[in-house]
Design a protein around this motif. Sequence first.
Motif, PDB file in Angstrom:
ATOM      1  N   ASN A 110       0.858  -1.180   0.000  1.00 13.22           N
ATOM      2  CA  ASN A 110       0.000   0.000   0.000  1.00 13.22           C
ATOM      3  C   ASN A 110       0.906   1.246   0.000  1.00 13.22           C
ATOM      4  O   ASN A 110       1.802   1.368   0.842  1.00 13.22           O
ATOM      5  N   HIS A 111       0.650   2.147  -0.924  1.00 17.90           N
ATOM      6  CA  HIS A 111       1.487   3.343  -1.074  1.00 17.90           C
ATOM      7  C   HIS A 111       1.592   4.148   0.240  1.00 17.90           C
ATOM      8  O   HIS A 111       2.666   4.659   0.576  1.00 17.90           O
ATOM      9  N   ILE A 112       0.485   4.233   0.965  1.00 17.01           N
ATOM     10  CA  ILE A 112       0.470   5.012   2.221  1.00 17.01           C
ATOM     11  C   ILE A 112       1.359   4.330   3.266  1.00 17.01           C
ATOM     12  O   ILE A 112       2.069   4.999   4.030  1.00 17.01           O
ATOM     13  N   GLY A 114       3.914   2.611   2.521  1.00 11.58           N
ATOM     14  CA  GLY A 114       5.255   2.963   2.057  1.00 11.58           C
ATOM     15  C   GLY A 114       5.701   4.289   2.659  1.00 11.58           C
ATOM     16  O   GLY A 114       6.802   4.402   3.201  1.00 11.58           O
ATOM     17  N   HIS A 115       4.837   5.302   2.587  1.00 13.04           N
ATOM     18  CA  HIS A 115       5.206   6.613   3.160  1.00 13.04           C
ATOM     19  C   HIS A 115       5.563   6.471   4.645  1.00 13.04           C
ATOM     20  O   HIS A 115       6.517   7.086   5.127  1.00 13.04           O
ATOM     21  N   ILE A 116       4.805   5.679   5.383  1.00 12.81           N
ATOM     22  CA  ILE A 116       5.106   5.509   6.815  1.00 12.81           C
ATOM     23  C   ILE A 116       6.496   4.887   6.984  1.00 12.81           C
ATOM     24  O   ILE A 116       7.289   5.318   7.833  1.00 12.81           O
ATOM     25  N   VAL A 135       0.934  13.171   4.940  1.00 13.59           N
ATOM     26  CA  VAL A 135       0.401  14.339   4.226  1.00 13.59           C
ATOM     27  C   VAL A 135       0.984  14.382   2.819  1.00 13.59           C
ATOM     28  O   VAL A 135       2.175  14.586   2.642  1.00 13.59           O
ATOM     29  N   SER A 136       0.111  14.180   1.832  1.00  6.24           N
ATOM     30  CA  SER A 136       0.630  14.178   0.450  1.00  6.24           C
ATOM     31  C   SER A 136      -0.343  14.899  -0.464  1.00  6.24           C
ATOM     32  O   SER A 136      -1.271  15.568   0.000  1.00  6.24           O
ATOM     33  N   GLY A 137      -0.125  14.756  -1.763  1.00  5.95           N
ATOM     34  CA  GLY A 137      -1.010  15.401  -2.718  1.00  5.95           C
ATOM     35  C   GLY A 137      -2.374  14.736  -2.776  1.00  5.95           C
ATOM     36  O   GLY A 137      -3.374  15.365  -3.117  1.00  5.95           O
ATOM     37  N   THR A 307       8.926  12.671  -0.952  1.00  8.25           N
ATOM     38  CA  THR A 307       8.092  12.508  -2.149  1.00  8.25           C
ATOM     39  C   THR A 307       8.152  11.051  -2.606  1.00  8.25           C
ATOM     40  O   THR A 307       8.970  10.270  -2.130  1.00  8.25           O
ATOM     41  N   ASP A 308       7.289  10.722  -3.558  1.00  6.62           N
ATOM     42  CA  ASP A 308       7.143   9.321  -3.952  1.00  6.62           C
ATOM     43  C   ASP A 308       8.476   8.716  -4.392  1.00  6.62           C
ATOM     44  O   ASP A 308       9.178   9.289  -5.226  1.00  6.62           O
ATOM     45  N   ASN A 309       8.788   7.565  -3.828  1.00  9.97           N
ATOM     46  CA  ASN A 309      10.041   6.880  -4.144  1.00  9.97           C
ATOM     47  C   ASN A 309       9.827   5.388  -3.944  1.00  9.97           C
ATOM     48  O   ASN A 309       8.843   4.970  -3.324  1.00  9.97           O
TER      49      ASN A 309
HETATM   50 ZN    ZN Z   1       2.813   9.555  -2.155  1.00 14.96          ZN
END
Ligand code: ZN
Length: 347
Positions: A110-112, A114-116, A135-137, A307-309
């Motif tokens: 899950n992308h979210i 990933g951010h965590i 907090v993202s776009g 940012t997305d990576n």
């Molecule tokens: Zn993102």
Amino acid sequence: MLVLGIETSCDETAAAIVRDGQEILSNVIYSQVKIHTPYGGVVPELASREHLLKIRPIVDQAFRDANITLDDVDGIAVTAGPGLIGSLLVGLTYAKALSFAKRKPLAAVNHIEGHIYSVSFEFPDVEFPALALVVSGGHTNLFWVESESGDFRHLKYKLVGRTRDDAAGEAYDKVAKLLGLGYPGGPIIDRLAKAGNRQAIAFSMAKISDQSLDFSFSGIKTAVLRLVKQNEELARDPMRLDLCASFQEAVVNMLWSTTLKAVQNLKPKSLMLSGGVAANSRLREVFGERSGTIGLNFYYPRPILTTDNAAMIAAAGTAKLMRGETVDVNVDADPNMRLAERKSPIS
Ligand code: ZN
Ligand code: KG4
């Protein structure tokens, strides 16, 4: 464990090689921002076409930078959602093909989440339970995060707060568009705000009930629109700098006031901030200072990981692969994938 991470959920084509969920051997990010700039936002059709052209060279580059080959990896981690369906499908299909051809286990991330995990590279010893503000776009979510293992190997999430309307990054991008600043707006407003007076304009906060841990940004965005209609000078320098600084202060205060309420209610041991907007200099400063004042441990990733990576996807995927949570070639992309169902904050 060596893991290849692949991320194509929005407008970045990204691939990374990560060892043991910790050591980044390579982290290649191709941003499509130039392609979408003329339209003032991401055009889904163009995004997926561009991912198609770039996925292979970017993954190859990640292997070259890490000085390894596909045969060397122990698994593959790929974003399966949430995001743009056409974009997600490119990365997911490519990852499925590599996994099938080389018999490498595959984790759908899950992308979210990933951010965590972007926080875990520099701060593997975050104290749990923690609050995670993403907090993202596309998202503004506040999660209660528990760990079965006491570290990042096995996390469980409850969604305790989210935006009722725009995501924080979306508000930045829309206000930037309104002021003719270009896309994406967050970094531009962040830069201009440094030269402005953050007290110049007082924005009133959306009224959200005392119990709720939700956010709202559309009121602040609409107030900017109204002010500019009343006085066009506000959209030109030097007043534009004050408008940017004051808008940013309102967004940061909205994020902090709800986070503080959650901290007081739920008493986490630490706070993690991640997602594209976590690159914001004022947000980092305010959260850092105020967390310090209340004695709360506060963690955020370095800018390249906000940012997305794909490094963050590899890290989250490594935890899944280690737990044996793998998927096969039948896995589908899910543009609306949820990390956690909404729960009452105290349960
Ligand atoms: Zn993102
Ligand atoms: O996480 P991300 O790369 O993509 C999504 O998953 O949505 O976040 C992109 C968002 C954009 O809205 C961009 O304007 C915002 O992050 N952003 C910022 C800053 N850098 C990027 N917002 C405020 N300040 C920044 N410095």
